[in-house]
Design an enzyme around this catalytic site. Structure first.
Site, PDB file in Angstrom:
ATOM      1  N   GLU A  87       1.252  -0.043  -4.965  1.00  0.00           N
ATOM      2  CA  GLU A  87       0.342   1.074  -5.202  1.00  0.00           C
ATOM      3  C   GLU A  87       1.190   2.335  -5.119  1.00  0.00           C
ATOM      4  O   GLU A  87       1.557   2.780  -4.038  1.00  0.00           O
ATOM      5  CB  GLU A  87      -0.779   1.125  -4.164  1.00  0.00           C
ATOM      6  CG  GLU A  87      -1.758   2.253  -4.460  1.00  0.00           C
ATOM      7  CD  GLU A  87      -2.547   2.715  -3.248  1.00  0.00           C
ATOM      8  OE1 GLU A  87      -3.574   3.379  -3.447  1.00  0.00           O
ATOM      9  OE2 GLU A  87      -2.132   2.443  -2.116  1.00  0.00           O
ATOM     10  N   ASP A 116       0.819  -1.201   0.000  1.00  0.00           N
ATOM     11  CA  ASP A 116       0.000   0.000   0.000  1.00  0.00           C
ATOM     12  C   ASP A 116       0.857   1.257   0.000  1.00  0.00           C
ATOM     13  O   ASP A 116       1.855   1.353   0.726  1.00  0.00           O
ATOM     14  CB  ASP A 116      -0.904  -0.021   1.245  1.00  0.00           C
ATOM     15  CG  ASP A 116      -1.778   1.202   1.348  1.00  0.00           C
ATOM     16  OD1 ASP A 116      -2.679   1.345   0.512  1.00  0.00           O
ATOM     17  OD2 ASP A 116      -1.554   2.016   2.276  1.00  0.00           O
TER      18      ASP A 116
END
Length: 592
Positions: free
Chosen positions: A328, A283
């Site tokens: 990401e 993330d």
């Protein structure tokens, strides 16, 4: 690959004893209390100081399920109760104790092989809401297992789990506020439930990817773990103690400290070795490698994080060859997916964040960063189409003030015929685009509303809109080339050969080697207009068979089927005229 500073941290359970080891360099003394009873630590056992700030002890007759905590004495005489940073389970996500676990698990004949990334279709899943039989409690891994046959039959190859580590304050959350990265959220079914889920997914041919958060940690027992911090409000040994220590969501770990780096690298190994997952999604990596999360601000770069990301991907590919490592990131930096040997981070793919904006822009919907499919489709990283993950909706686009695509299309009726038409149009762009396609849970049956941590999927809609589910199944089959005549969708090449901006009609050619059963043409009408005779020029001659027609009445009896079945473009005349329904998509493959 050698990466460890100190081996065997945490608890090692032996036949007649357990070895406890923890890193607390500023502690005056450390004890382990086991079994742990709050406010009663008479059974605490002194640990021996080792080099490098480590403490260890061997405790006899420790059994699986036994609770424990570390009792740390600070130099100024305070006593701190701390969970084990490497605890594999907790009695409670917020204020509970660590638990000694039994590492044995019956994996059966699990010989699951990683799936090549160009063949993958990802389904983003939130365990707490995916299959939630009771609205008052989160869904569990076992609840999710009940729907795995559905996913297999839909044709997806890979389940991407939103974070399943122990969460701070809210066990119904998304998981992006982790407090113990080695422990699986107990309300989901814990460690054993996660193992069962992976095993059952593998038995159905489904790969499993886990979303991990290393850009920040919540204010948990890691905060000022052994009592030390450079400033009263800084994080101590696990965190940066200067301006690098802050992110929008919590404290940033110290990526330059060897012990903290090992903490996260050990976590990478755990997911592959103990849970047998097939990949990881990291993330917000931009907030790991940059203080402000900006790709264009080198003054705020954190070089130590870049090196750690390289070590993470290298280690993952060493421990699990063929694993899929996804970042990401800001989606504009080729070096995220460039090989480590060339100075890159070595990720296999990164989220194509702009793709969802392009889909919305093309559909005439508001987008945070308007762009076009004509510009987005050809984008590659390092010349490779499958170094990005593409989607029309994700947990981010459908939340945080946003809505699911069908909700945005017709807010008063998210299952309207217009929502169905445009949803299939969006899904076609994803399944035929250049990248690894991903669906957000429930997208394929018109789940309503936004995405949040409590709205369970309305599975009755899968029956109510079974035609739309069938359409997604057909799209996935074509994307994976299961019938052998759409090989170009597995290829690296795309050519947007027609873009009628005035009428909002787009067409592109996808191919691998080219030729029969390889060349694919995609025609997309992004307007509400019906064209009984639409003329454009094909990029090459040949016979073309319509493999997908989103206006097919079998998908919805409210659709107006154009009846388009085949096209001939031969000789010197490659101008073709076809009927196009409103908001419709067509996939054609080249035949003999």
């Amino acid at each position: 690959m050698k990466y460890q500073v100190k081996k065997k941290l945490g608890v090692i359970l032996r036949r007649d004893h357990a070895e406890f080891r923890v890193w607390a360099p500023f502690a005056k003394s450390v004890h382990v209390a086991t079994p742990f009873v709050p406010f009663h630590t008479e059974n605490k056992i002194a640990m021996k100081s080792e080099k490098g700030g480590y403490w260890s002890v061997v405790v006899p007759k420790v059994e699986p399920g036994q609770s424990y905590k570390y009792i740390i004495e600070t130099p100024d005489g305070q006593w701190l109760e701390r969970n084990d940073p490497r605890a594999r389970a907790l009695t409670d996500s917020d204020h509970g104790a660590s638990i000694v676990v039994d590492n044995s698990f019956d994996w059966g004949d699990d010989l699951f092989m990683p799936i090549p990334k160009e063949q993958q279709v990802i389904y983003e899943m939130h365990i707490g809401t995916f299959n939630r039989p009771d609205a008052s409690t989160p869904g569990t891994f076992r609840d999710a297992i009940e729907r795995l046959d559905y996913l297999r039959d839909l044709g997806v190859t890979t389940v991407e789990l939103m974070p399943v580590t122990s969460m701070t304050s809210n066990s119904n959350g998304w998981g992006y506020a982790p407090n113990e990265i080695f422990s699986v959220e107990g309300s989901y079914g814990g460690r054993y439930g996660m193992m069962e889920f992976v095993r059952e997914a593998h038995l159905r041919g489904l790969a499993v990817i886990v979303d991990l958060v290393y850009n920040h940690f919540a204010l948990t027992d890691l905060w000022q773990f052994d009592g030390w911090s450079a400033e009263p409000d800084s994080g101590g040994i696990y965190f940066y103690n200067d301006r690098r220590g802050n992110t929008p969501w919590g404290a940033r770990p110290d990526y330059g400290r060897p012990e903290v780096r090992q903490f996260m690298l050990d976590n990478i190994v755990m997911w592959f070795n103990e849970f047998r997952v097939d990949g990881l999604r990291l993330d917000a990596t931009a907030y790991m490698r940059n203080i402000e999360g900006h790709n264009d601000d080198p003054a705020n770069d954190i070089g130590e994080a870049w090196k750690l990301l390289q070590d993470m991907t290298t280690l993952a590919h060493h421990v699990r060859p063929g694993s899929l490592m996804i970042a990401e990131d800001t989606s504009v930096n080729e070096y995220i997916t460039k090989p480590v040997s060339e100075g890159g981070c070595g990720f296999d793919a990164q989220w194509g964040l702009n793709y969802s904006h392009a889909v919305r822009t093309q559909l005439g919907l508001p987008a945070p960063f308007p762009t076009s499919l004509e510009s987005e489709l050809p984008k590659k990283y390092n010349g490779q189409s499958f170094q990005k993950v593409i989607f029309s909706d994700s947990h981010d686009t459908a939340a945080n003030g946003g809505e699911r695509l069908n909700e945005q299309i017709t807010p008063d009726n998210p299952v309207s015929v217009w929502a169905r038409r445009r949803l299939l149009l969006a899904s076609t762009t994803v399944m035929t685009g250049t990248g690894i396609p991903m669906l957000l849970q429930g997208h394929e049956f018109l789940q309503e509303g936004d995405f949040n941590n409590w709205r369970e999927l309305e599975w009755e809609k899968a029956e109510q809109f079974s035609g739309i589910v069938d359409a997604h199944r057909d799209l996935i089959d074509l994307r994976r080339n299961t019938e052998g005549y759409t090989g170009g969708l597995l290829g690296n090449n795309v050519n947007v050969f027609h873009n009628n901006v005035a009428d909002n009609v787009l067409a592109y050619h996808r191919w691998n080697a080219g030729g029969i059963d390889d060349d694919v043409i995609v025609v997309l009408n992004f307007s509400a207009n019906e064209f009984p005779e639409y003329t454009f020029v094909f990029p090459l001659v040949g016979s073309w068979k319509v493999r997908f027609n989103s206006s097919y009445r079998g998908y919805s009896d409210e659709f107006s089927d154009t009846g388009l079945e085949s096209i001939e473009s031969d000789g010197s005349n490659i101008t073709v005229t076809v009927p196009l329904a409103p908001y419709s998509a067509y996939i054609l493959s080249r035949t003999a």
